[in-house]
Design an enzyme around this catalytic site. Structure first.
Site, PDB file in Angstrom:
ATOM      1  N   ASP A 157     104.637  36.501  25.771  1.00  0.00           N
ATOM      2  CA  ASP A 157     103.748  37.653  25.576  1.00  0.00           C
ATOM      3  C   ASP A 157     104.543  38.951  25.655  1.00  0.00           C
ATOM      4  O   ASP A 157     104.369  39.850  24.827  1.00  0.00           O
ATOM      5  CB  ASP A 157     102.641  37.683  26.638  1.00  0.00           C
ATOM      6  CG  ASP A 157     101.659  36.532  26.524  1.00  0.00           C
ATOM      7  OD1 ASP A 157     101.525  35.946  25.433  1.00  0.00           O
ATOM      8  OD2 ASP A 157     101.016  36.225  27.549  1.00  0.00           O
ATOM      9  N   HIS A 189      94.785  32.173  28.670  1.00  0.00           N
ATOM     10  CA  HIS A 189      95.776  31.249  29.217  1.00  0.00           C
ATOM     11  C   HIS A 189      94.981  30.107  29.857  1.00  0.00           C
ATOM     12  O   HIS A 189      94.648  30.187  31.037  1.00  0.00           O
ATOM     13  CB  HIS A 189      96.653  31.929  30.269  1.00  0.00           C
ATOM     14  CG  HIS A 189      97.683  32.853  29.724  1.00  0.00           C
ATOM     15  ND1 HIS A 189      98.459  33.642  30.533  1.00  0.00           N
ATOM     16  CD2 HIS A 189      98.078  33.133  28.458  1.00  0.00           C
ATOM     17  CE1 HIS A 189      99.289  34.363  29.798  1.00  0.00           C
ATOM     18  NE2 HIS A 189      99.072  34.074  28.527  1.00  0.00           N
ATOM     19  N   HIS A 236      93.625  37.569  24.851  1.00  0.00           N
ATOM     20  CA  HIS A 236      93.875  36.155  24.615  1.00  0.00           C
ATOM     21  C   HIS A 236      93.684  35.406  25.926  1.00  0.00           C
ATOM     22  O   HIS A 236      93.496  36.007  26.978  1.00  0.00           O
ATOM     23  CB  HIS A 236      95.250  35.899  23.991  1.00  0.00           C
ATOM     24  CG  HIS A 236      96.415  36.084  24.903  1.00  0.00           C
ATOM     25  ND1 HIS A 236      96.926  37.319  25.234  1.00  0.00           N
ATOM     26  CD2 HIS A 236      97.194  35.176  25.533  1.00  0.00           C
ATOM     27  CE1 HIS A 236      97.963  37.165  26.031  1.00  0.00           C
ATOM     28  NE2 HIS A 236      98.152  35.870  26.245  1.00  0.00           N
ATOM     29  N   GLU A 267      94.523  28.468  23.209  1.00  0.00           N
ATOM     30  CA  GLU A 267      94.368  29.878  23.527  1.00  0.00           C
ATOM     31  C   GLU A 267      93.479  30.511  22.467  1.00  0.00           C
ATOM     32  O   GLU A 267      93.573  30.173  21.288  1.00  0.00           O
ATOM     33  CB  GLU A 267      95.720  30.593  23.567  1.00  0.00           C
ATOM     34  CG  GLU A 267      96.603  30.155  24.711  1.00  0.00           C
ATOM     35  CD  GLU A 267      97.838  31.024  24.899  1.00  0.00           C
ATOM     36  OE1 GLU A 267      97.958  32.092  24.260  1.00  0.00           O
ATOM     37  OE2 GLU A 267      98.693  30.629  25.712  1.00  0.00           O
TER      38      GLU A 267
END
Length: 138
Positions: A96, A85, A83, A23
């Protein structure tokens, strides 16, 4: 709604592709408009210092503080974080959600399979829940 300029969107997508299988993460700077829309003017990539970067992200606190100071010096606000995935959907995972600490900021999430950008805001007035928001461009 969060407005991500095309060049910023492409930069984040490229970082996500290059970071795969880990990530990637970063901070978004910009401004809030009177209608509640946030407009991104800058993005600051950060190192993912999580112990398991393939399934989690964590921004180093010292690096984050330095970015916050840069934003303040530029007259920008922290409008959100991003971010990726690499193997998951473009929505907040349970982790999260549990780690969200910035109310009313956008959490932009890039999914690589399929390639999609989603964005969510963590709202304190809705019992600390994430609400999906629209991602727009210039």
């Amino acid at each position: 709604m969060i407005v991500l300029p095309a060049d910023t969107r492409e930069t984040i997508l490229e970082r996500a592709r290059e970071g795969d299988p880990d990530e990637i993460c970063g901070v978004l700077g910009g401004e809030y408009e009177p209608d509640g829309k946030s407009r991104v003017h800058s993005q600051y990539p950060t190192e993912n210092v999580a112990e398991t970067p393939r399934t989690r992200y964590e921004i180093d606190p010292e690096e984050q503080l330095a970015i916050f100071e840069r934003l303040e010096n530029r007259g920008e606000e922290i409008v959100g974080f991003y971010h990726s995935h690499p193997r998951g959907p473009p929505r907040p995972s349970a982790t999260d959600e549990a780690q969200a600490t910035w109310p009313d900021r956008s959490y932009v999430i890039v999914s690589l399979e399929p390639l999609v950008i989603g964005s969510w805001r963590w709202r304190t007035e809705s019992d600390g829940q994430f609400e999906r928001e629209r991602v727009g461009g210039d």
